[in-house]
Motif scaffolding. Sequence first.
Motif, PDB file in Angstrom:
ATOM      1  N   LEU A  24       0.829  -1.207   0.000  1.00 56.36           N
ATOM      2  CA  LEU A  24       0.000   0.000   0.000  1.00 56.36           C
ATOM      3  C   LEU A  24       0.866   1.260   0.000  1.00 56.36           C
ATOM      4  O   LEU A  24       0.550   2.233  -0.688  1.00 56.36           O
ATOM      5  CB  LEU A  24      -0.949   0.004   1.199  1.00 56.36           C
ATOM      6  N   GLU A  25       1.955   1.232   0.756  1.00 61.84           N
ATOM      7  CA  GLU A  25       2.886   2.366   0.755  1.00 61.84           C
ATOM      8  C   GLU A  25       3.475   2.573  -0.635  1.00 61.84           C
ATOM      9  O   GLU A  25       3.637   3.715  -1.089  1.00 61.84           O
ATOM     10  CB  GLU A  25       3.993   2.142   1.782  1.00 61.84           C
ATOM     11  N   ALA A  26       3.788   1.495  -1.325  1.00 61.40           N
ATOM     12  CA  ALA A  26       4.319   1.593  -2.687  1.00 61.40           C
ATOM     13  C   ALA A  26       3.277   2.200  -3.630  1.00 61.40           C
ATOM     14  O   ALA A  26       3.617   3.017  -4.502  1.00 61.40           O
ATOM     15  CB  ALA A  26       4.771   0.223  -3.187  1.00 61.40           C
ATOM     16  N   LEU A  27       2.022   1.831  -3.454  1.00 59.62           N
ATOM     17  CA  LEU A  27       0.962   2.422  -4.273  1.00 59.62           C
ATOM     18  C   LEU A  27       0.850   3.915  -4.011  1.00 59.62           C
ATOM     19  O   LEU A  27       0.626   4.706  -4.936  1.00 59.62           O
ATOM     20  CB  LEU A  27      -0.377   1.735  -3.998  1.00 59.62           C
ATOM     21  N   ASP A  28       1.011   4.317  -2.760  1.00 57.10           N
ATOM     22  CA  ASP A  28       0.975   5.743  -2.426  1.00 57.10           C
ATOM     23  C   ASP A  28       2.135   6.493  -3.069  1.00 57.10           C
ATOM     24  O   ASP A  28       1.970   7.601  -3.573  1.00 57.10           O
ATOM     25  CB  ASP A  28       1.008   5.943  -0.906  1.00 57.10           C
ATOM     26  N   ARG A  29       3.305   5.888  -3.030  1.00 61.57           N
ATOM     27  CA  ARG A  29       4.486   6.543  -3.620  1.00 61.57           C
ATOM     28  C   ARG A  29       4.360   6.679  -5.136  1.00 61.57           C
ATOM     29  O   ARG A  29       4.954   7.583  -5.720  1.00 61.57           O
ATOM     30  CB  ARG A  29       5.761   5.776  -3.271  1.00 61.57           C
ATOM     31  N   ALA A  30       3.606   5.803  -5.773  1.00 61.56           N
ATOM     32  CA  ALA A  30       3.443   5.874  -7.226  1.00 61.56           C
ATOM     33  C   ALA A  30       2.690   7.135  -7.636  1.00 61.56           C
ATOM     34  O   ALA A  30       2.863   7.623  -8.750  1.00 61.56           O
ATOM     35  CB  ALA A  30       2.719   4.625  -7.734  1.00 61.56           C
ATOM     36  N   GLY A  31       1.883   7.670  -6.724  1.00 62.78           N
ATOM     37  CA  GLY A  31       1.225   8.950  -6.951  1.00 62.78           C
ATOM     38  C   GLY A  31       0.219   8.972  -8.079  1.00 62.78           C
ATOM     39  O   GLY A  31      -0.040  10.024  -8.649  1.00 62.78           O
ATOM     40  N   ALA A  32      -0.361   7.866  -8.421  1.00 68.00           N
ATOM     41  CA  ALA A  32      -1.327   7.809  -9.510  1.00 68.00           C
ATOM     42  C   ALA A  32      -2.662   8.410  -9.092  1.00 68.00           C
ATOM     43  O   ALA A  32      -2.909   8.671  -7.912  1.00 68.00           O
ATOM     44  CB  ALA A  32      -1.510   6.353  -9.937  1.00 68.00           C
ATOM     45  N   GLU A  33      -3.519   8.598 -10.070  1.00 68.88           N
ATOM     46  CA  GLU A  33      -4.881   9.060  -9.819  1.00 68.88           C
ATOM     47  C   GLU A  33      -5.639   7.989  -9.045  1.00 68.88           C
ATOM     48  O   GLU A  33      -5.286   6.808  -9.105  1.00 68.88           O
ATOM     49  CB  GLU A  33      -5.591   9.341 -11.150  1.00 68.88           C
ATOM     50  N   PRO A  34      -6.691   8.380  -8.322  1.00 71.82           N
ATOM     51  CA  PRO A  34      -7.420   7.408  -7.508  1.00 71.82           C
ATOM     52  C   PRO A  34      -7.872   6.149  -8.264  1.00 71.82           C
ATOM     53  O   PRO A  34      -7.731   5.041  -7.758  1.00 71.82           O
ATOM     54  CB  PRO A  34      -8.619   8.205  -6.986  1.00 71.82           C
ATOM     55  N   ARG A  35      -8.396   6.292  -9.454  1.00 71.10           N
ATOM     56  CA  ARG A  35      -8.858   5.118 -10.208  1.00 71.10           C
ATOM     57  C   ARG A  35      -7.711   4.158 -10.498  1.00 71.10           C
ATOM     58  O   ARG A  35      -7.870   2.945 -10.389  1.00 71.10           O
ATOM     59  CB  ARG A  35      -9.538   5.531 -11.507  1.00 71.10           C
ATOM     60  N   GLU A  36      -6.591   4.692 -10.875  1.00 67.59           N
ATOM     61  CA  GLU A  36      -5.421   3.849 -11.157  1.00 67.59           C
ATOM     62  C   GLU A  36      -4.931   3.170  -9.884  1.00 67.59           C
ATOM     63  O   GLU A  36      -4.537   2.005  -9.906  1.00 67.59           O
ATOM     64  CB  GLU A  36      -4.304   4.684 -11.783  1.00 67.59           C
ATOM     65  N   ARG A  37      -4.955   3.897  -8.787  1.00 64.24           N
ATOM     66  CA  ARG A  37      -4.531   3.322  -7.514  1.00 64.24           C
ATOM     67  C   ARG A  37      -5.476   2.203  -7.070  1.00 64.24           C
ATOM     68  O   ARG A  37      -5.042   1.183  -6.546  1.00 64.24           O
ATOM     69  CB  ARG A  37      -4.432   4.406  -6.438  1.00 64.24           C
ATOM     70  N   LEU A  38      -6.761   2.392  -7.307  1.00 59.68           N
ATOM     71  CA  LEU A  38      -7.732   1.356  -6.940  1.00 59.68           C
ATOM     72  C   LEU A  38      -7.562   0.107  -7.803  1.00 59.68           C
ATOM     73  O   LEU A  38      -7.691  -1.010  -7.309  1.00 59.68           O
ATOM     74  CB  LEU A  38      -9.161   1.901  -7.035  1.00 59.68           C
ATOM     75  N   MET A  39      -7.261   0.291  -9.081  1.00 62.16           N
ATOM     76  CA  MET A  39      -7.012  -0.877  -9.933  1.00 62.16           C
ATOM     77  C   MET A  39      -5.708  -1.570  -9.509  1.00 62.16           C
ATOM     78  O   MET A  39      -5.629  -2.800  -9.505  1.00 62.16           O
ATOM     79  CB  MET A  39      -6.949  -0.480 -11.410  1.00 62.16           C
ATOM     80  N   ALA A  40      -4.705  -0.800  -9.129  1.00 57.44           N
ATOM     81  CA  ALA A  40      -3.453  -1.396  -8.640  1.00 57.44           C
ATOM     82  C   ALA A  40      -3.708  -2.143  -7.325  1.00 57.44           C
ATOM     83  O   ALA A  40      -3.133  -3.213  -7.081  1.00 57.44           O
ATOM     84  CB  ALA A  40      -2.389  -0.314  -8.457  1.00 57.44           C
ATOM     85  N   TYR A  41      -4.569  -1.597  -6.501  1.00 63.25           N
ATOM     86  CA  TYR A  41      -4.964  -2.264  -5.258  1.00 63.25           C
ATOM     87  C   TYR A  41      -5.648  -3.594  -5.574  1.00 63.25           C
ATOM     88  O   TYR A  41      -5.334  -4.624  -4.979  1.00 63.25           O
ATOM     89  CB  TYR A  41      -5.896  -1.338  -4.469  1.00 63.25           C
ATOM     90  N   ALA A  42      -6.578  -3.575  -6.499  1.00 57.76           N
ATOM     91  CA  ALA A  42      -7.265  -4.809  -6.898  1.00 57.76           C
ATOM     92  C   ALA A  42      -6.276  -5.828  -7.437  1.00 57.76           C
ATOM     93  O   ALA A  42      -6.440  -7.034  -7.240  1.00 57.76           O
ATOM     94  CB  ALA A  42      -8.339  -4.503  -7.941  1.00 57.76           C
ATOM     95  N   GLN A  43      -5.233  -5.349  -8.086  1.00 56.19           N
ATOM     96  CA  GLN A  43      -4.219  -6.260  -8.636  1.00 56.19           C
ATOM     97  C   GLN A  43      -3.499  -7.019  -7.518  1.00 56.19           C
ATOM     98  O   GLN A  43      -3.055  -8.155  -7.726  1.00 56.19           O
ATOM     99  CB  GLN A  43      -3.222  -5.494  -9.512  1.00 56.19           C
ATOM    100  N   LEU A  44      -3.393  -6.446  -6.329  1.00 59.79           N
ATOM    101  CA  LEU A  44      -2.806  -7.161  -5.197  1.00 59.79           C
ATOM    102  C   LEU A  44      -3.630  -8.414  -4.881  1.00 59.79           C
ATOM    103  O   LEU A  44      -3.079  -9.485  -4.626  1.00 59.79           O
ATOM    104  CB  LEU A  44      -2.733  -6.259  -3.957  1.00 59.79           C
ATOM    105  N   PHE A  45      -4.934  -8.270  -4.906  1.00 65.59           N
ATOM    106  CA  PHE A  45      -5.823  -9.406  -4.667  1.00 65.59           C
ATOM    107  C   PHE A  45      -5.767 -10.383  -5.845  1.00 65.59           C
ATOM    108  O   PHE A  45      -5.733 -11.589  -5.656  1.00 65.59           O
ATOM    109  CB  PHE A  45      -7.263  -8.926  -4.443  1.00 65.59           C
ATOM    110  N   GLN A  46      -5.746  -9.821  -7.053  1.00 68.15           N
ATOM    111  CA  GLN A  46      -5.708 -10.657  -8.245  1.00 68.15           C
ATOM    112  C   GLN A  46      -4.444 -11.513  -8.286  1.00 68.15           C
ATOM    113  O   GLN A  46      -4.487 -12.691  -8.629  1.00 68.15           O
ATOM    114  CB  GLN A  46      -5.798  -9.783  -9.510  1.00 68.15           C
ATOM    115  N   ALA A  47      -3.309 -10.937  -7.912  1.00 69.73           N
ATOM    116  CA  ALA A  47      -2.042 -11.683  -7.928  1.00 69.73           C
ATOM    117  C   ALA A  47      -2.102 -12.876  -6.974  1.00 69.73           C
ATOM    118  O   ALA A  47      -1.596 -13.962  -7.290  1.00 69.73           O
ATOM    119  CB  ALA A  47      -0.884 -10.751  -7.558  1.00 69.73           C
ATOM    120  N   THR A  48      -2.717 -12.691  -5.821  1.00 72.33           N
ATOM    121  CA  THR A  48      -2.886 -13.799  -4.883  1.00 72.33           C
ATOM    122  C   THR A  48      -3.819 -14.838  -5.471  1.00 72.33           C
ATOM    123  O   THR A  48      -3.547 -16.038  -5.462  1.00 72.33           O
ATOM    124  CB  THR A  48      -3.441 -13.286  -3.537  1.00 72.33           C
TER     125      THR A  48
END
Length: 190
Positions: free
Chosen positions: A72-96
Amino acid sequence: MRDFNNLSPAAERIVDVAEDLIQRQGFNGFSYEDIAQAVGIRKPSVHHHFSTKADLATVVTQRYVQRFSLALEALDRAGAEPRERLMAYAQLFQATYEQNRRMCLCGMLGAESETLPDPVRQELQRFFEINLAWLTAVLGKARVPEAPEASQLALLLLSALEGSMIVGRTPQVDAAPLQVTRAFLALWAS
């Protein structure tokens, strides 16, 4: 109890196997015998490293929560727009989920929370608090008119992601977490 940052190679292998077993079968679905067989050691050796199943599960959960927090800290550092951050967040679940339809460790434990030892439940609570706070912050930055409060949306998305992993297991939906997030974002924007 052991610190997950200072594990011997043998203890780390035990923790790895326990994490996999919990993600596939739950806390109550495995034994030290299962771990001993998977690692290739005797059951007393597992007890040597972790005297109780509660100690082992606590270390497994602490490590998982730490890894997720760092992601989550890495997602914050990426500084993307909220939608992109939410898709990156979902990718954490998808990878598992892509690992033989493994569940989020804390989602799987959440289903058993009433039977878990207190230290495991505390770590589980920490996981969900961290995730809900992160999601609330991200969703709060992208105010959508007429949308529910960010904290309610955070609970909705986290619940949908955890649920998508459960529901997706049976009909074998390949990208269940990503599909749910795309649908959430489409509804959120409308």
